[in-house]
Design a protein around this motif. Structure first.
Motif, short mmCIF file in Angstrom:
data_model
loop_
_atom_site.label_atom_id
_atom_site.label_comp_id
_atom_site.label_asym_id
_atom_site.label_seq_id
_atom_site.Cartn_x
_atom_site.Cartn_y
_atom_site.Cartn_z
N GLU A 155 0.83 -1.21 0.00
CA GLU A 155 0.00 0.00 0.00
C GLU A 155 0.86 1.26 0.00
N GLN A 156 1.95 1.22 0.77
CA GLN A 156 2.81 2.39 0.93
C GLN A 156 3.91 2.49 -0.13
N GLY A 157 3.95 1.52 -1.04
CA GLY A 157 4.93 1.57 -2.11
C GLY A 157 6.32 1.12 -1.73
N GLN A 158 6.45 0.46 -0.58
CA GLN A 158 7.76 -0.05 -0.17
C GLN A 158 8.19 -1.23 -1.04
N VAL A 159 7.22 -1.95 -1.56
CA VAL A 159 7.48 -3.05 -2.49
C VAL A 159 6.49 -2.92 -3.65
N ASP A 160 6.80 -3.62 -4.75
CA ASP A 160 5.94 -3.56 -5.93
C ASP A 160 4.96 -4.72 -6.02
N ALA A 161 5.27 -5.80 -5.30
CA ALA A 161 4.41 -6.98 -5.30
C ALA A 161 4.68 -7.76 -4.01
N ILE A 162 3.72 -8.59 -3.64
CA ILE A 162 3.87 -9.39 -2.43
C ILE A 162 3.44 -10.82 -2.72
N PHE A 163 4.07 -11.78 -2.04
CA PHE A 163 3.58 -13.15 -2.10
C PHE A 163 2.96 -13.43 -0.74
N VAL A 164 1.64 -13.58 -0.71
CA VAL A 164 0.93 -13.80 0.54
C VAL A 164 0.14 -15.09 0.51
N VAL A 165 -0.16 -15.59 1.70
CA VAL A 165 -0.97 -16.79 1.86
C VAL A 165 -2.19 -16.42 2.70
N GLU A 166 -3.14 -17.34 2.78
CA GLU A 166 -4.32 -17.08 3.60
C GLU A 166 -3.94 -16.99 5.08
N PRO A 167 -4.63 -16.08 5.82
CA PRO A 167 -5.79 -15.27 5.44
C PRO A 167 -5.44 -13.93 4.79
N PHE A 168 -4.14 -13.69 4.60
CA PHE A 168 -3.70 -12.39 4.07
C PHE A 168 -4.02 -12.24 2.59
N LEU A 169 -4.12 -13.36 1.87
CA LEU A 169 -4.48 -13.29 0.46
C LEU A 169 -5.91 -12.78 0.30
N SER A 170 -6.84 -13.31 1.07
CA SER A 170 -8.22 -12.84 1.00
C SER A 170 -8.33 -11.35 1.33
N ALA A 171 -7.56 -10.93 2.32
CA ALA A 171 -7.58 -9.51 2.71
C ALA A 171 -7.07 -8.63 1.57
N ALA A 172 -6.05 -9.10 0.87
CA ALA A 172 -5.50 -8.33 -0.25
C ALA A 172 -6.50 -8.26 -1.40
N LEU A 173 -7.14 -9.37 -1.70
CA LEU A 173 -8.11 -9.38 -2.81
C LEU A 173 -9.33 -8.52 -2.49
N ALA A 174 -9.67 -8.44 -1.21
CA ALA A 174 -10.81 -7.61 -0.79
C ALA A 174 -10.56 -6.13 -1.06
N LYS A 175 -9.29 -5.74 -1.20
CA LYS A 175 -8.94 -4.36 -1.50
C LYS A 175 -9.07 -4.05 -3.00
N GLY A 176 -9.38 -5.07 -3.78
CA GLY A 176 -9.44 -4.89 -5.22
C GLY A 176 -8.13 -5.22 -5.91
N TRP A 177 -7.14 -5.66 -5.13
CA TRP A 177 -5.87 -6.09 -5.72
C TRP A 177 -6.08 -7.42 -6.42
N HIS A 178 -5.09 -7.83 -7.22
CA HIS A 178 -5.28 -9.09 -7.94
C HIS A 178 -4.00 -9.91 -7.97
#
Length: 319
Positions: free
Chosen positions: A188-211
């Motif tokens: 969100e803050q631009g510290q990285v360009d992409a993230i590799f996440v797993v559940e439950p963090f993946l669901s949280a990311a997709l809920a933001k409209g990320w893909h």
């Protein structure tokens, strides 16, 4: 909640095994009493089957009194198994391959752990970018910063494979190590360009409209992510106990795969994941059989990336 996917730190393993003499101590048996067994696990979605197996009596009916000990990762679990503090443990595939290469044939896999869903469009872990990101394919990760929970382990190995498959150069990707819970804010803050996440963090990311750019399933069909293991000393000294534990795990995995509602419920007993989140997140698959071909794939990737000097003898590690 910190999820480390059982990262393996050789120095800590060597220190622990030296301090404890490196000798395994089989679980004591008392005539007429069940075998007391301690298994090291991590408070993550992946280990739900063993909790269900204990709840359903799959271990007790095999004369096993199972105690589950929560650890932060493989840096604690591997030496605890080698010293005999734990009889069994849970770790990701790359960590176990590295332990075999660095410590020799001291560990033996006894059961499958968990797998990708096999569906690239709906998996429990993957590479995520923001909705307005110019990154459209894994090849576009060249020259970019990608968050990984642990360096030189299963996540960055998977990302490198995805970049390579997209005809990109994985050596041009910069990896930034951070815990899974911190990744969303970093993106969100631009510290990285992409993230590799797993559940439950993946669901949280997709809920933001990320893909997602790609998932575990894109690395290898039905990717085997983690396994349960013991020491080779325990195998030689108490093969019957190992066999009973393995059978109980197979039944536990099959039960978890067939009962997703029970999985979502049991996860709430050993993690802080809320009911609303548990209800919507994507669960791993828990096949009873180990996908040996995907373990071979990960071993080959570890060689390609320089984590291993040569292709390991999987016949020594796997059952």
């Amino acid at each position: 909640m910190t999820r480390r996917f059982a990262p393996f730190l050789l120095a800590s393993v060597l220190l622990a095994t030296t301090a404890c003499g490196g000798a395994d101590k089989p679980a004591p048996s008392t005539p007429g009493q069940p075998d007391k067994v301690i298994t090291g696990v991590i408070p993550i979605v992946d280990v739900a089957p063993i909790y269900l197996g204990k709840q359903q009596g799959f271990f007790s009916k095999r004369n096993i009194d199972l105690e589950l000990k929560l650890a932060q990762g493989g840096a604690a679990i591997v030496p605890a198994v080698l010293s005999g503090e734990y009889q069994f443990g849970f770790s990701n595939v790359i960590s176990l391959l590295l332990s075999q290469a660095n410590l020799g044939p001291k560990l033996k896999v006894v059961s499958n752990g968990n797998n990708s869903t096999g569906d690239p469009a709906k998996d429990f872990g993957g590479v995520v970018v923001k909705a307005d990101s110019p990154i459209k394919t894994a090849k576009d990760l060249e020259g970019k910063k990608v968050a990984t929970n642990t360096l030189k382990n299963i996540v960055d190995t998977s990302v490198k494979s995805l970049v390579r498959k997209a005809q990109g150069d994985p050596t041009k990707v910069s990896f930034v190590e951070m815990p899974f819970p911190n990744m969303g804010a970093a993106l969100e803050q631009g510290q990285v360009d992409a993230i590799f996440v797993v559940e439950p963090f993946l669901s949280a990311a997709l809920a933001k409209g990320w893909h997602t750019l790609a998932t575990w399933a894109d690395v290898a069909p039905n990717l085997c992510v983690a396994l349960y293991f013991t020491s080779t000393d325990l195998v030689s000294r108490n093969a019957d106990l190992v066999s009973r534990f393995s059978a109980a795990m197979q039944e536990s995995l099959a039960y978890a795969d067939a009962n997703p509602d029970a999985v979502r419920q049991i996860i709430g007993t050993y993690t802080q994941i809320t009911e609303d989140v548990r209800k919507n997140m994507t669960l791993p698959k828990w096949p009873a059989d180990i996908n040996r071909s995907s373990v071979e794939t990960m071993a080959g990737l570890a060689v390609t990336d320089g984590l291993l000097k040569s292709q390991p003898d999987l016949g020594i590690l796997l059952p």
